[in-house]
Design a protein around this motif. Structure first.
Motif, short mmCIF file in Angstrom:
data_model
loop_
_atom_site.label_atom_id
_atom_site.label_comp_id
_atom_site.label_asym_id
_atom_site.label_seq_id
_atom_site.Cartn_x
_atom_site.Cartn_y
_atom_site.Cartn_z
N GLN A 27 0.81 -1.22 0.00
CA GLN A 27 0.00 0.00 0.00
C GLN A 27 0.85 1.27 0.00
O GLN A 27 0.57 2.20 -0.75
N TYR A 41 -9.58 9.37 -2.87
CA TYR A 41 -9.67 9.30 -1.40
C TYR A 41 -10.63 8.18 -0.97
O TYR A 41 -10.44 7.59 0.11
N LYS A 44 -8.59 5.20 -0.76
CA LYS A 44 -7.73 5.26 0.43
C LYS A 44 -8.48 4.83 1.69
O LYS A 44 -7.87 4.33 2.65
#
Length: 273
Positions: A27, A41, A44
């Protein structure tokens, strides 16, 4: 190696999920961005250590391998914008069929590959269609192929079969999914079965069908022969299909290839060819 993804739409997200599921890249070694940054995002949120870059140039300067997951006509303007930040040691990977590696190499100063994915990669299965530029180093080529093997079966192809190969590998799940959905809807209309039950049975059939092929029990012709008992119900169904199918797949191939050629011409116009 640090990897980057520009474009976290459907295929960009599928690739990231496949990489995470198969540990292709850690990651914290993955950098992502998207025109609508909220989409990056959102990824994420699932993978907290992934790096989101709000500026494309920042992403480019951080990575060794850069996946371009945008629409075909967006690739050329994007490559012009990032040209000054690219180095000869980096490798750009395009996932779209109409932008050839030869055209990519004419634009950028780095190594180039085209790796066309499939939605099946999300299940760490299916095929990745691979084509490599003339300047790519053997170490990078081997690294990319080995990485693909962790979540798919890489298949090196030539430009002249790019579209039909992509039709089968990348578009195929949608094409055959569409046929299955039509079958389910008709079954509901013509019989007493519910759509929910027909859908569940169809999904389980597909899973078993794939398993038979994967485990090498039958080839496609052998499978048809085994199920299609002489004088039986399946044989009558095959006759009905054969009578009705007509030029369905001819038309399908013509449609996808016409769109492919249209995109190639538009790309050529962008490059003033």
């Amino acid at each position: 190696m640090k990897w980057g993804v520009i474009g976290t739409g459907n295929m960009g997200e599928i690739l990231i999920d496949a990489w995470m599921a198969s540990s292709v890249v850690e990651q914290n070694n993955l950098y992502i961005t998207n025109r609508t940054i909220a989409k990056a995002y959102a990824i994420k949120e699932h993978y907290p250590e992934v790096n989101v870059c709000t500026q494309i140039k920042d992403l480019v300067q951080h990575v060794d391998i850069l996946y371009i997951c945008v629409k075909p006509l967006e690739i050329h303007p994007l490559l012009i914008d990032i040209y000054d930040y690219l180095t000869k040691d980096q490798c750009i990977v395009s996932i779209t069929s109409p932008f050839s590696v030869k055209k990519l190499e004419s634009i950028v100063p780095c190594q180039v590959a085209r790796l066309i994915p499939s939605i099946t990669n999300r299940a760490t299965a299916g095929v990745t269609l691979a084509t490599f530029g003339s300047s790519i180093r053997e170490e990078m080529k081997s690294y990319l192929l080995q990485s693909c093997k962790l979540y798919s079966t890489p298949e090196i192809i030539h430009d002249d079969v790019t579209r039909i190969s992509s039709d089968i590998v990348s578009c195929g799940p949608a094409f055959f999914g569409y046929l299955a959905e039509k079958y389910i809807n008709t079954a509901e209309q013509e019989t007493n079965i519910t759509k929910e039950q027909a859908s569940a049975l169809t999904e389980k059939m597909f899973i078993g069908f794939g398993k038979l092929l994967e485990d090498g029990h039958y080839t496609l012709p052998q499978l048809i022969e085994k199920v299609c008992v002489k004088g039986g119900v399946t044989g009558e169904g095959i006759k009905a299909m054969d009578h009705s199918i007509g030029e369905l797949f001819n038309n399908l191939i013509h449609a996808t290839h016409n769109k492919y050629e249209e995109d190639i011409k538009k790309i050529a116009n962008q490059l003033n060819e």
